[in-house]
Motif scaffolding. Structure first.
Motif, PDB file in Angstrom:
ATOM      1  N   SER A   1     -14.787  10.175   1.185  1.00 48.50           N
ATOM      2  CA  SER A   1     -14.431   9.888   2.572  1.00 48.50           C
ATOM      3  C   SER A   1     -13.245   8.937   2.586  1.00 48.50           C
ATOM      4  N   GLU A   2     -12.569   8.820   3.748  1.00 50.31           N
ATOM      5  CA  GLU A   2     -11.423   7.920   3.854  1.00 50.31           C
ATOM      6  C   GLU A   2     -11.836   6.482   3.554  1.00 50.31           C
ATOM      7  N   TYR A   3     -13.073   6.136   3.926  1.00 53.73           N
ATOM      8  CA  TYR A   3     -13.543   4.765   3.682  1.00 53.73           C
ATOM      9  C   TYR A   3     -13.686   4.505   2.194  1.00 53.73           C
ATOM     10  N   THR A   4     -14.256   5.515   1.486  1.00 52.28           N
ATOM     11  CA  THR A   4     -14.425   5.347   0.040  1.00 52.28           C
ATOM     12  C   THR A   4     -13.066   5.247  -0.636  1.00 52.28           C
ATOM     13  N   ILE A   5     -12.113   6.073  -0.191  1.00 52.65           N
ATOM     14  CA  ILE A   5     -10.771   6.015  -0.773  1.00 52.65           C
ATOM     15  C   ILE A   5     -10.204   4.627  -0.608  1.00 52.65           C
ATOM     16  N   PHE A   6     -10.364   4.046   0.589  1.00 50.55           N
ATOM     17  CA  PHE A   6      -9.831   2.715   0.843  1.00 50.55           C
ATOM     18  C   PHE A   6     -10.511   1.663  -0.026  1.00 50.55           C
TER      19      PHE A   6
ATOM     20  N   MET B   1       0.828  -1.213   0.000  1.00 53.81           N
ATOM     21  CA  MET B   1       0.000   0.000   0.000  1.00 53.81           C
ATOM     22  C   MET B   1       0.855   1.253   0.000  1.00 53.81           C
ATOM     23  N   LYS B   2       2.094   1.116   0.498  1.00 54.95           N
ATOM     24  CA  LYS B   2       2.985   2.279   0.450  1.00 54.95           C
ATOM     25  C   LYS B   2       3.289   2.664  -0.993  1.00 54.95           C
TER      26      LYS B   2
ATOM     27  N   LEU C   1      -8.042  -0.530  -2.594  1.00 52.75           N
ATOM     28  CA  LEU C   1      -8.219  -1.983  -2.665  1.00 52.75           C
ATOM     29  C   LEU C   1      -8.080  -2.542  -4.083  1.00 52.75           C
ATOM     30  N   PRO C   2      -8.748  -1.937  -5.080  1.00 52.58           N
ATOM     31  CA  PRO C   2      -8.595  -2.503  -6.440  1.00 52.58           C
ATOM     32  C   PRO C   2      -7.147  -2.469  -6.921  1.00 52.58           C
ATOM     33  N   LEU C   3      -6.379  -1.470  -6.462  1.00 52.41           N
ATOM     34  CA  LEU C   3      -5.003  -1.354  -6.943  1.00 52.41           C
ATOM     35  C   LEU C   3      -4.072  -2.388  -6.331  1.00 52.41           C
ATOM     36  N   VAL C   4      -4.400  -2.894  -5.149  1.00 52.58           N
ATOM     37  CA  VAL C   4      -3.489  -3.865  -4.521  1.00 52.58           C
ATOM     38  C   VAL C   4      -3.982  -5.289  -4.727  1.00 52.58           C
ATOM     39  N   ARG C   5      -4.890  -5.485  -5.682  1.00 50.15           N
ATOM     40  CA  ARG C   5      -5.441  -6.823  -5.890  1.00 50.15           C
ATOM     41  C   ARG C   5      -4.391  -7.917  -6.104  1.00 50.15           C
TER      42      ARG C   5
ATOM     43  N   ALA D   1       0.300   8.636  -3.872  1.00 45.59           N
ATOM     44  CA  ALA D   1      -0.340   9.556  -2.928  1.00 45.59           C
ATOM     45  C   ALA D   1      -1.197  10.567  -3.674  1.00 45.59           C
ATOM     46  N   ASP D   2      -0.770  10.923  -4.880  1.00 46.67           N
ATOM     47  CA  ASP D   2      -1.534  11.893  -5.662  1.00 46.67           C
ATOM     48  C   ASP D   2      -2.957  11.408  -5.905  1.00 46.67           C
ATOM     49  N   LEU D   3      -3.049  10.137  -6.226  1.00 47.59           N
ATOM     50  CA  LEU D   3      -4.356   9.568  -6.513  1.00 47.59           C
ATOM     51  C   LEU D   3      -5.286   9.726  -5.314  1.00 47.59           C
ATOM     52  N   LYS D   4      -4.744   9.371  -4.114  1.00 49.82           N
ATOM     53  CA  LYS D   4      -5.564   9.453  -2.909  1.00 49.82           C
ATOM     54  C   LYS D   4      -5.917  10.905  -2.597  1.00 49.82           C
ATOM     55  N   ASP D   5      -4.941  11.799  -2.778  1.00 51.20           N
ATOM     56  CA  ASP D   5      -5.214  13.206  -2.507  1.00 51.20           C
ATOM     57  C   ASP D   5      -6.243  13.759  -3.477  1.00 51.20           C
TER      58      ASP D   5
END
Lengths: 279, 310
Positions: A182-187, A165-166, A192-196, A170-174
């Motif tokens: 919300s933080e939940y939606t971001i997660f 996840m590191k 989640l789809p990116l770390v599949r 960060a740009d994407l999340k920002d």
């Protein structure tokens, strides 16, 4: 090795070693599966021959299916494995996200605390786990196994997933935050789809020991209706030790589902491992 | 980042707690507390149906009473041998296979990789029993095979003889788990950038010397991780011995390791009644052994490993 070194003798030697080891790896499995389709006489007379028209016999499978309660055991194993896997992945990813995304007091300490379980096997807590399960009335339930396996799988899952996840930009999340997510939606929607792929690796590493475990089913859930396939096979083999047809058929039945699952997932597994975290 | 955070003065970030809580609770309740409970339990003993604090009395019994001490030292000794064989056979062979697999032009490498990993996915029950059958003198598979290469005279029931049972079991364990070092080293070898290898080739370092001088130093951290995984796994092993040799770890306890010793102490067997407190004492000793091993690794090996970033 690249072009400069790939001379013919070297390649032949490499293939020879790999073929030899592949034979060593697969031979015992093949012997078991091949002989499970033979009659009792043929098993002993010609153990290394393929089943022919004269020696083909399914008596072993008939015994297993009529004696053991294998469909139920199989179902139990499936429930325990799937539910524990789901919980490990969900809770593990959530905790990994918290540890890798946010700076807060105690972050490092929490990371170390959760990583402790990678080194110390949960089995050493068995005495107290059994007492806990007795006290909460969970002995001989699948819930007991699911809880134990979830706890067992979490440390490694958190460790591997937070490394991955590191790497999520960060740009994407920002950008998501600026759009008011919300933080939940971001997660759930972005990270989640990116770390599949790494989730697939964690899934395999979590799943194999759960499916194959004998210790906790033996201690926490040995009742007939909560037996897992591993425990069921162990007890069946103990009872039918002299019935070679049945034993070989039971072993084959235990091998095949795992083998098929593995062949389906092996591509994912390699991709997950080689993409980085478990270096 | 830090200045940004202070400027915004965010409200309490509840979501951090929400993300961490489920994992923290389950992990603490099912893993950490029982581990602590087991350590504590080893200081008590059941006297007249009451758990009474007896200090280190259980450990005095474990090391002082020959009935327990002999079993413990035997199990520890066997466990050390089990670990040494695993380290010396499984890891070098795993590294060799990974090195061969990682050559870029090798054909069928996906097939080899998949096939060699198969034993690792099988359960102990299958592995233990399958090998028991194959090595059984009743069933002619092993003698027939040796006969094919003219070595039939070498066959003996290895699992049934005190001298060879432990080595045989260790090698079966190697057979089962070789996929793990192979995969991890394979992954590590793939991450070595091509430029490094090309630079080596420009300097005329190829083949074996390239492996020893360039690749091996770069994968040392992975070898470290594998060693520690092997250590923890081996000192926690139980299933393979239980399925192949039974809880009594025969013949005559020659394959008894700490895991099977713990199982018998805890649950009892045949004429001996199970004693959870003694079980907890043995689990505590295993805990200490693993802790010391991991500590030695972290302080003396891990800190000296050089990591290279590309």
């Amino acid at each position: 090795m690249s072009r400069a070194t790939s001379s013919l003798p070297r390649t032949v030697a490499a293939h020879a070693v790999l073929i030899a080891y592949t034979v060593i790896a697969l031979f015992p499995v093949l012997v078991i599966v091949i002989n499970s389709f033979k009659s009792r006489g043929a098993i002993f007379r010609t153990p290394l021959a393929l089943p022919g028209p004269q020696t083909f016999d399914l008596i072993g499978y008939a015994t297993v299916l009529s004696q053991g309660n294998f469909p139920l055991y199989f179902w139990n194993s499936l429930v325990v494995t799937v539910v524990s896997l789901f919980l490990v992945l969900l809770f593990g990813a959530m905790a990994a996200f918290a540890l890798s995304e946010y700076r807060f007091r105690g972050n490092t300490l929490m990371g170390l605390y959760l990583a402790l379980g990678i080194m110390i096997p949960i089995r050493l807590g068995t005495v107290a786990i059994l007492q806990l399960m007795v006290a909460s009335g969970l002995v001989n339930t699948l819930t007991a196994l699911i809880l134990v396996y979830t706890a067992q799988g979490l440390p490694l899952a958190i460790f591997i997933l937070s490394e991955f996840m590191k790497l999520v930009s960060a740009d994407l999340k920002d950008a998501g935050r600026i759009d008011g997510l919300s933080e939940y939606t971001i997660f759930f929607r972005l990270v989640l789809p990116l770390v599949r792929p790494s989730m697939a690796t964690v899934a395999v590493f979590t799943m194999i020991p759960i499916w194959n475990d004998l210790w906790f089913p033996l201690i926490l859930a040995p009742a007939e209706n909560t037996k897992t396939v591993t425990l069921g096979a162990q007890l069946f083999l103990g009872q039918f030790v002299t019935n070679w047809n049945a034993v070989l058929a039971a072993l084959s039945l235990a091998i095949l589902p795992v083998l098929i699952l593995y062949l389906i997932f092996s591509r994912q597994l390699i991709r997950g491992i080689t993409s980085g975290a478990v270096k | 980042m830090a200045t940004e955070a202070t400027m915004k003065k965010p409200p309490r970030r509840w979501h951090i707690g929400v993300f961490l809580l489920p994992a923290f609770l389950i992990y603490t309740a099912i893993m950490i507390l029982p581990l602590a409970g087991t350590l504590q339990f080893s200081l008590f003993r059941n006297i007249d149906q009451h758990q009474t604090f007896v200090g280190l009395e259980n450990f005095r019994t474990l090391f002082g009473d020959p009935r327990w001490a002999d079993g413990f030292w035997n199990a520890l000794y066997n466990n050390v041998i089990f670990f040494i064989i695993n380290m010396l056979v499984q890891n070098p062979v795993g590294i060799l296979l990974a090195a061969l697999l990682s050559s870029s032009k090798l054909r069928f490498s996906a097939f080899y990789r998949t096939a060699i990993f198969v034993p690792t996915i099988l359960s102990f029950v299958i592995v233990g029993f399958a090998w028991k059958l194959i090595l059984s003198p009743l069933w002619g598979v092993a003698p027939d095979l040796l006969n094919m290469i003219g070595l039939k005279s070498l066959f003996s029931p290895w699992l049934g003889m005190e001298k060879s049972a432990l080595v045989t079991i260790s090698l079966i364990s190697v057979w089962q788990f070789i996929g793990i070092p192979m995969m991890l080293i394979y992954a590590a070898l793939l991450t070595i950038p091509d430029e490094v290898i090309e630079a080596a080739e420009c300097d005329g370092i190829t083949g074996m010397s390239q492996f020893w001088k360039i690749k091996l130093p770069l994968i040392l951290p992975s070898i470290g991780i594998i060693s520690i995984l092997t250590f923890v796994g081996n000192f926690n092993a139980f299933d393979l011995i239980y399925t192949a040799q039974g809880a009594l770890a025969g013949p005559n306890y020659s394959t008894d390791i700490l895991g099977t010793f713990l199982y018998r102490a805890f649950f009892g067997f045949q004429l001996q009644i199970g004693d959870p407190n003694m079980g907890a004492a043995i689990a505590t000793m295993m805990f200490l052994i693993i802790l010391v091993g991991v500590g030695i690794y972290l302080f003396f090996v891990q800190t000296r490993l050089r990591r290279y970033q590309f």
